[in-house]
Write a protein that holds these residues in place. Structure first.
Motif, mmCIF file in Angstrom:
data_model
loop_
_atom_site.group_PDB
_atom_site.id
_atom_site.type_symbol
_atom_site.label_atom_id
_atom_site.label_comp_id
_atom_site.label_asym_id
_atom_site.label_seq_id
_atom_site.Cartn_x
_atom_site.Cartn_y
_atom_site.Cartn_z
ATOM 1 N N GLU A 533 0.862 -1.179 0.000
ATOM 2 C CA GLU A 533 0.000 0.000 0.000
ATOM 3 C C GLU A 533 0.898 1.229 0.000
ATOM 4 O O GLU A 533 1.792 1.355 0.857
ATOM 5 N N LEU A 534 0.662 2.123 -0.924
ATOM 6 C CA LEU A 534 1.473 3.336 -1.069
ATOM 7 C C LEU A 534 0.624 4.555 -0.726
ATOM 8 O O LEU A 534 -0.588 4.573 -0.981
ATOM 9 N N TYR A 535 1.277 5.561 -0.175
ATOM 10 C CA TYR A 535 0.574 6.736 0.355
ATOM 11 C C TYR A 535 0.754 7.922 -0.592
ATOM 12 O O TYR A 535 1.883 8.234 -1.022
ATOM 13 N N PHE A 536 -0.385 8.585 -0.876
ATOM 14 C CA PHE A 536 -0.373 9.811 -1.686
ATOM 15 C C PHE A 536 -1.180 10.864 -0.946
ATOM 16 O O PHE A 536 -2.329 10.616 -0.539
ATOM 17 N N GLU A 537 -0.578 12.014 -0.754
ATOM 18 C CA GLU A 537 -1.207 13.084 0.006
ATOM 19 C C GLU A 537 -2.516 13.500 -0.658
ATOM 20 O O GLU A 537 -2.570 13.725 -1.866
ATOM 21 N N GLY A 538 -3.590 13.580 0.153
ATOM 22 C CA GLY A 538 -4.903 13.940 -0.339
ATOM 23 C C GLY A 538 -5.753 12.753 -0.732
ATOM 24 O O GLY A 538 -6.978 12.867 -0.826
ATOM 25 N N VAL A 539 -5.127 11.613 -1.002
ATOM 26 C CA VAL A 539 -5.847 10.391 -1.381
ATOM 27 C C VAL A 539 -5.732 9.335 -0.285
ATOM 28 O O VAL A 539 -6.664 8.591 -0.023
ATOM 29 N N GLY A 540 -4.592 9.295 0.373
ATOM 30 C CA GLY A 540 -4.378 8.312 1.420
ATOM 31 C C GLY A 540 -3.665 7.081 0.892
ATOM 32 O O GLY A 540 -2.850 7.167 -0.044
ATOM 33 N N TRP A 541 -3.994 5.939 1.448
ATOM 34 C CA TRP A 541 -3.311 4.690 1.111
ATOM 35 C C TRP A 541 -4.047 3.972 -0.009
ATOM 36 O O TRP A 541 -5.255 3.778 0.043
ATOM 37 N N LEU A 542 -3.281 3.568 -1.018
ATOM 38 C CA LEU A 542 -3.823 2.838 -2.158
ATOM 39 C C LEU A 542 -3.064 1.531 -2.341
ATOM 40 O O LEU A 542 -1.838 1.479 -2.165
ATOM 41 N N ALA A 543 -3.805 0.487 -2.676
ATOM 42 C CA ALA A 543 -3.203 -0.828 -2.907
ATOM 43 C C ALA A 543 -2.625 -0.904 -4.309
ATOM 44 O O ALA A 543 -3.216 -0.388 -5.271
ATOM 45 N N PHE A 544 -1.456 -1.561 -4.434
ATOM 46 C CA PHE A 544 -0.857 -1.873 -5.726
ATOM 47 C C PHE A 544 -0.669 -3.388 -5.809
ATOM 48 O O PHE A 544 -0.703 -4.088 -4.788
ATOM 49 N N GLU A 545 -0.456 -3.887 -7.019
ATOM 50 C CA GLU A 545 -0.353 -5.334 -7.212
ATOM 51 C C GLU A 545 0.889 -5.681 -8.023
ATOM 52 O O GLU A 545 0.857 -5.715 -9.268
ATOM 53 N N PRO A 546 2.016 -5.941 -7.346
ATOM 54 C CA PRO A 546 3.247 -6.288 -8.074
ATOM 55 C C PRO A 546 3.384 -7.777 -8.386
ATOM 56 O O PRO A 546 4.297 -8.161 -9.133
ATOM 57 N N THR A 547 2.535 -8.654 -7.829
ATOM 58 C CA THR A 547 2.645 -10.078 -8.105
ATOM 59 C C THR A 547 2.223 -10.347 -9.545
ATOM 60 O O THR A 547 1.161 -9.884 -9.974
ATOM 61 N N PRO A 548 3.030 -11.083 -10.312
ATOM 62 C CA PRO A 548 2.684 -11.329 -11.724
ATOM 63 C C PRO A 548 1.313 -11.935 -11.879
ATOM 64 O O PRO A 548 0.901 -12.817 -11.122
ATOM 65 N N ALA A 549 0.546 -11.458 -12.856
ATOM 66 C CA ALA A 549 -0.818 -11.927 -13.084
ATOM 67 C C ALA A 549 -0.811 -13.374 -13.531
ATOM 68 O O ALA A 549 0.117 -13.848 -14.185
ATOM 69 N N GLY A 550 -1.886 -14.104 -13.147
ATOM 70 C CA GLY A 550 -2.024 -15.485 -13.563
ATOM 71 C C GLY A 550 -1.148 -16.445 -12.816
ATOM 72 O O GLY A 550 -1.002 -17.598 -13.227
ATOM 73 N N SER A 551 -0.533 -16.030 -11.708
ATOM 74 C CA SER A 551 0.352 -16.913 -10.959
ATOM 75 C C SER A 551 -0.435 -18.034 -10.313
ATOM 76 O O SER A 551 -1.575 -17.859 -9.887
ATOM 77 N N ALA A 552 0.184 -19.196 -10.230
ATOM 78 C CA ALA A 552 -0.466 -20.326 -9.574
ATOM 79 C C ALA A 552 -0.742 -19.982 -8.130
ATOM 80 O O ALA A 552 0.143 -19.559 -7.406
ATOM 81 N N GLY A 553 -1.967 -20.190 -7.712
ATOM 82 C CA GLY A 553 -2.336 -19.872 -6.345
ATOM 83 C C GLY A 553 -2.719 -18.430 -6.143
ATOM 84 O O GLY A 553 -3.220 -18.060 -5.096
ATOM 85 N N GLN A 554 -2.460 -17.554 -7.116
ATOM 86 C CA GLN A 554 -2.795 -16.136 -7.006
ATOM 87 C C GLN A 554 -3.648 -15.702 -8.198
ATOM 88 O O GLN A 554 -3.585 -14.569 -8.652
ATOM 89 N N GLY A 555 -4.461 -16.626 -8.691
ATOM 90 C CA GLY A 555 -5.257 -16.332 -9.870
ATOM 91 C C GLY A 555 -6.309 -15.277 -9.647
ATOM 92 O O GLY A 555 -6.787 -14.656 -10.602
ATOM 93 N N THR A 556 -6.717 -15.045 -8.389
ATOM 94 C CA THR A 556 -7.749 -14.046 -8.121
ATOM 95 C C THR A 556 -7.169 -12.671 -7.802
ATOM 96 O O THR A 556 -7.913 -11.763 -7.449
ATOM 97 N N ALA A 557 -5.836 -12.532 -7.910
ATOM 98 C CA ALA A 557 -5.229 -11.214 -7.709
ATOM 99 C C ALA A 557 -5.571 -10.329 -8.905
ATOM 100 O O ALA A 557 -5.571 -10.771 -10.058
ATOM 101 N N ARG A 558 -5.871 -9.055 -8.616
ATOM 102 C CA ARG A 558 -6.288 -8.133 -9.679
ATOM 103 C C ARG A 558 -5.520 -6.819 -9.541
ATOM 104 O O ARG A 558 -5.344 -6.300 -8.445
#
Length: 802
Positions: A533-558
């Motif tokens: 989660e990264l912080y931007f002033e005025g918006v707050g904390w936002l989630a990012f997704e660095p795990t490669p898409a389609g990974s085994a066991g992480q198929g529901t990551a978006r």
């Protein structure tokens, strides 16, 4: 000879307080064997009259032999005699046990290394206790090692220590002190000037009589234990919990400010490696869109692992008090989307004291004492668990566009920067890599997008659970060489790189959105996930997704839409904050404001559970505690009042005629005259004029009349009562006896007039007659313990004569 045995009993009794630390009973049986071995060595040392320094050495030898037989018997000679191989095996078990207790949170698995470590520790405590009690004859000092054993669960566990375990431990130590006192006095002969029970009088004396001393010790010990358990329930506390989990400050379930937090990273990897993929929760949302459910927020990186700061869940931040604290960094002008989520957690989930929630939560409806951490908005409890819980959440997600994020200020709040930019000493190659990845970025947001793209697309990373280590060396190896890892390593690496280039970051652990099945989103074990989660002033904390898409066991990551690179034809808006005008610019319009409860909850589904409730001030708590204490102190007065009213009601009975002679003696004496006489006896006791046992009723009436100079009416009244008692006790035909209610009232008033006001108040509030009855009841209970203690399977005298 008895002291080594009682030392072992006390050690084993106190060790029972360790039971909440373990998931199993192997440690208990191992500890029992260790205590028996040490106690046997102590008895042998006493029998052989070894010097004081030799007894602990013999105890260590006995403990070593026992540990060898129990945990390394296959490498010992004849299963018990230690060898070099068995010693090495024990040392390896000790090292493994120390490593395991650092990895696991209570309750720890009851595996051989941990059980052996606990057994050895309890055995060493038993040796030290035997040294103090039997060799140094300082039984009171034995409380120090026993206290050290007692404080282990008190320091580790978030819940209060169970009062039954405390009572058992306290009884063990009290028995040890009594045995030591009995041993000391027994050398001097018969104990005098102490009360001896009837049960003790019936025993056969083989040595000095110390049973009366033992009875006195029991009184003191039992009273001290009762006060230690009951007083915290009556006194106000500054913490939410007293020691044993009940009282003014607690609720009986151990809710407090402390909470046991497992190693989230190790726990995450363990869930991903499980062969079963069971359902852990299901949910529905108002927009029918899957979203990440965060459990933990890790904001401290020490170079080895990510952990969290101390939680701040104040009473006013209970979820049933209304909207949660404001999301950090979210400006009042930022437009938000309101989402309602209904979550059902499986009953089979491992004990979890945090609620999986979409971020940022604003209203939570859940049964129990759940509180929100002010900084991270994690919702946790120190006494309740999430298993089987159904709860509802209202979240207000910021509608942040790429343009708005690109225009966010580059400088952040100093408090945020100080906490979320802190890094340990890193290899320079890590910082250099981060600079290369974001070298063309024109804003912190663009740098964050480039970091995410580096892990998911351009960096050549792959997903794999076959990785080891989380320290800076492992991080460097992950970034430069292997480039293979699972979600936690991707999240950790991106958070570290973001901090190294000046973007506040932290690591979130929870679940991905899951899969929709029959109208509900189901989240399974393999949906466990970590993301930055990264912080931007005025918006707050936002989630990012660095795990490669389609990974085994992480198929529901978006990947969030706002974190995707903008198409080349998209041009930044000249006014990136135009959509923000809809949100208003007054503090009252902020999504966290408690004035916006109706706006956050227009349907009123939370009105029954989140209505703001004022927290009771400290003086109210103290007043309630004092009132409770006064009620307890008034128990003797209430008992006295009940007894008096019952007697007064029986004073209307009449006894007349020779035909009633038998029934008058057997029944109506107790119902009428005896009631008047007993009440008069209690009145005299309460006013400090107790009747002499050898004094007849007539002599008592005469003494009181003369001593206190009664008038004609009181003198006649007491004479009537005394005459009625004597007639019923000694006359063949008592004749007719009129009700004596008026006479008793007259005598009581006359006696009250002869004493001071202080004496009358004491007689009303703390009547000595009732206190004596309570004392007599306690003596009967103690006599019962003595009778149990004197039970013998065979007669000692008969055995001696044979």
């Amino acid at each position: 000879m008895r002291l080594p045995i009682w030392s072992g009993v006390a050690t084993l009794a106190v060790s029972l307080t360790l039971y909440p630390l373990f998931d199993g009973g192997a440690w208990l049986w191992g500890s029992l064997g260790a205590v028996l071995a040490v106690s046997a060595a102590g008895v042998l040392a006493s029998r052989l009259t070894l010097p004081g320094w030799a007894a602990p050495l013999l105890g260590l030898v006995a403990l070593g032999v026992y540990l060898t037989a129990a945990y390394a018997g296959d490498k010992a000679w004849v299963l018990v005699v230690p060898t070099k191989e068995s010693a090495v095996a024990l040392l390896k078990l000790l090292a493994t046990g120390f490593a395991d207790i650092q990895r696991y949170a209570a309750p720890v698995p009851d595996e051989p290394p941990i059980a052996m470590l606990t057994t050895a520790g309890v055995g060493l405590i038993a040796i030290v206790v035997d040294l103090f009690v039997t060799r140094l004859r300082r039984a009171a000092l034995a409380g120090l090692p026993l206290l050290a054993l007692f404080t282990v669960p008190a320091a580790v566990l978030p819940d209060p220590i169970g009062w039954p375990a405390f009572i058992l431990g306290a009884l063990g130590f009290t028995s040890l002190l009594i045995a030591d006192g009995r041993e000391r006095v027994g050398h001097w002969g018969r104990a005098v000037l102490v009360r001896r029970s009837r049960a003790a009088d019936e025993g056969v004396q083989e040595s000095a009589d110390t049973r009366g001393l033992r009875l006195s010790g029991k009184r003191i010990g039992f009273t001290a234990i009762a006060l230690a358990v009951l007083l915290p329930a009556l006194l106000p506390t500054l913490e939410p919990d007293p020691l044993f989990g009940f009282g003014v400050g607690g609720s009986g379930k151990g809710r407090g400010n402390s909470i046991s937090i497992p190693d989230q990273v190790a726990d995450l990897r363990g869930r991903l490696q499980l062969p079963e993929n069971n359902t852990v929760l299901s949910y529905t949302s108002s927009d029918d869109t899957p979203r990440y459910l965060r459990i933990y927020s890790l904001d401290v990186f020490d170079g080895r692992r990510w952990t969290m700061n101390e939680l701040k869940g104040r009473p006013e931040n209970r979820v049933d008090q209304g909207p949660l604290p404001p999301p950090p960094g979210l400006a009042s002008s930022m437009k938000t989307t309101r989402v309602e989520t209904d979550i059902q957690v499986s009953e089979d989930i491992t004990p979890l004291q945090f609620l999986p929630l979409p971020y940022p939560p604003q209203l939570v409806r859940a049964e129990g004492d759940w509180r929100a951490d002010v900084d991270s908005l994690m919702v946790f409890s120190s006494g309740d668990v999430a298993g089987g819980l159904r709860y509802q959440v209202v979240s207000t997600e910021p509608e942040a566009s790429a343009d708005q994020l690109d225009a966010a200020p580059k400088t952040v709040d100093p408090a945020v920067a100080e906490r979320y930019l802190k890094l340990p000493d890193l290899p320079p190659q890590i910082r250099q890599l981060a600079q290369r990845v974001v070298k063309d970025s024109k804003s912190p947001y663009e740098a964050a997008v480039n970091l995410q793209r580096f892990f998911t697309t351009t960096g050549g990373f792959t997903y794999s659970l076959a990785t080891q280590g989380h320290d800076t060396d492992a991080l460097r190896s992950f970034l430069e060489q292997t480039r293979a890892g699972y979600c936690e390593q991707f999240a950790s690496a991106m958070a570290v790189l973001a901090r190294s280039i000046g973007i506040p970051a932290r690591v979130a652990i929870g679940y991905t959105g899951g899969t929709k099945i029959e109208g509900r989103w189901e989240v399974r074990t393999h949906d466990s996930h970590a993301w930055p989660e990264l912080y931007f002033e005025g918006v707050g904390w936002l989630a990012f997704e660095p795990t490669p898409a389609g990974s085994a066991g992480q198929g529901t990551a978006r990947v969030p839409d706002y974190s995707l690179p903008r198409p080349a034809e998209t041009t930044p808006s000249s006014d990136p904050s135009t959509s923000a005008a809809d949100g208003g610019d007054t503090p009252s319009s902020a999504p966290n404001s408690r004035d916006r409860l109706r706006e956050l909850d227009p349907e009123g589904i939370y009105s029954g559970s989140v209505t703001p409730v004022e927290t009771a001030p400290l003086w109210v708590t103290i007043a309630l505690a004092v009132a409770g204490l006064l009620v307890i102190l008034l128990i003797p007065a209430l008992v006295r009042l009940v007894i008096r009213n019952r007697r007064v009601r029986t004073l209307t009975w009449k006894v007349s005629g020779p035909s009633d002679e038998v029934t008058a003696r057997a029944e109506k004496v107790d119902a009428s005259v005896a009631a008047a006489w007993a009440e008069l006896d209690d009145v005299l006791c309460d006013y400090g004029m107790a009747r002499v046992p050898s004094e007849t009723p007539r002599a008592l009436a005469r003494r009181l009349t003369q001593q206190h100079e009664f008038g004609a009416e009181p003198a006649a009244a007491i004479s009537t009562i005394a005459s009625a008692v004597e007639r019923l006790l000694f006359a063949r035909d008592p004749g007719e006896i009129a009700p004596m209610r008026r006479e008793l009232r007259t005598v009581r008033r006359a006696l009250a007039a002869t004493v001071s006001r202080t004496r009358r108040v004491r007689a009303a509030l703390l009547p000595p007659s009732t206190l004596l009855r309570i004392r007599g009841l306690g003596e009967k209970i103690l006599d019962g313990f003595d009778r149990l203690e004197n039970i013998r399977l065979w007669n000692r005298a008969a055995r001696r004569n044979t």
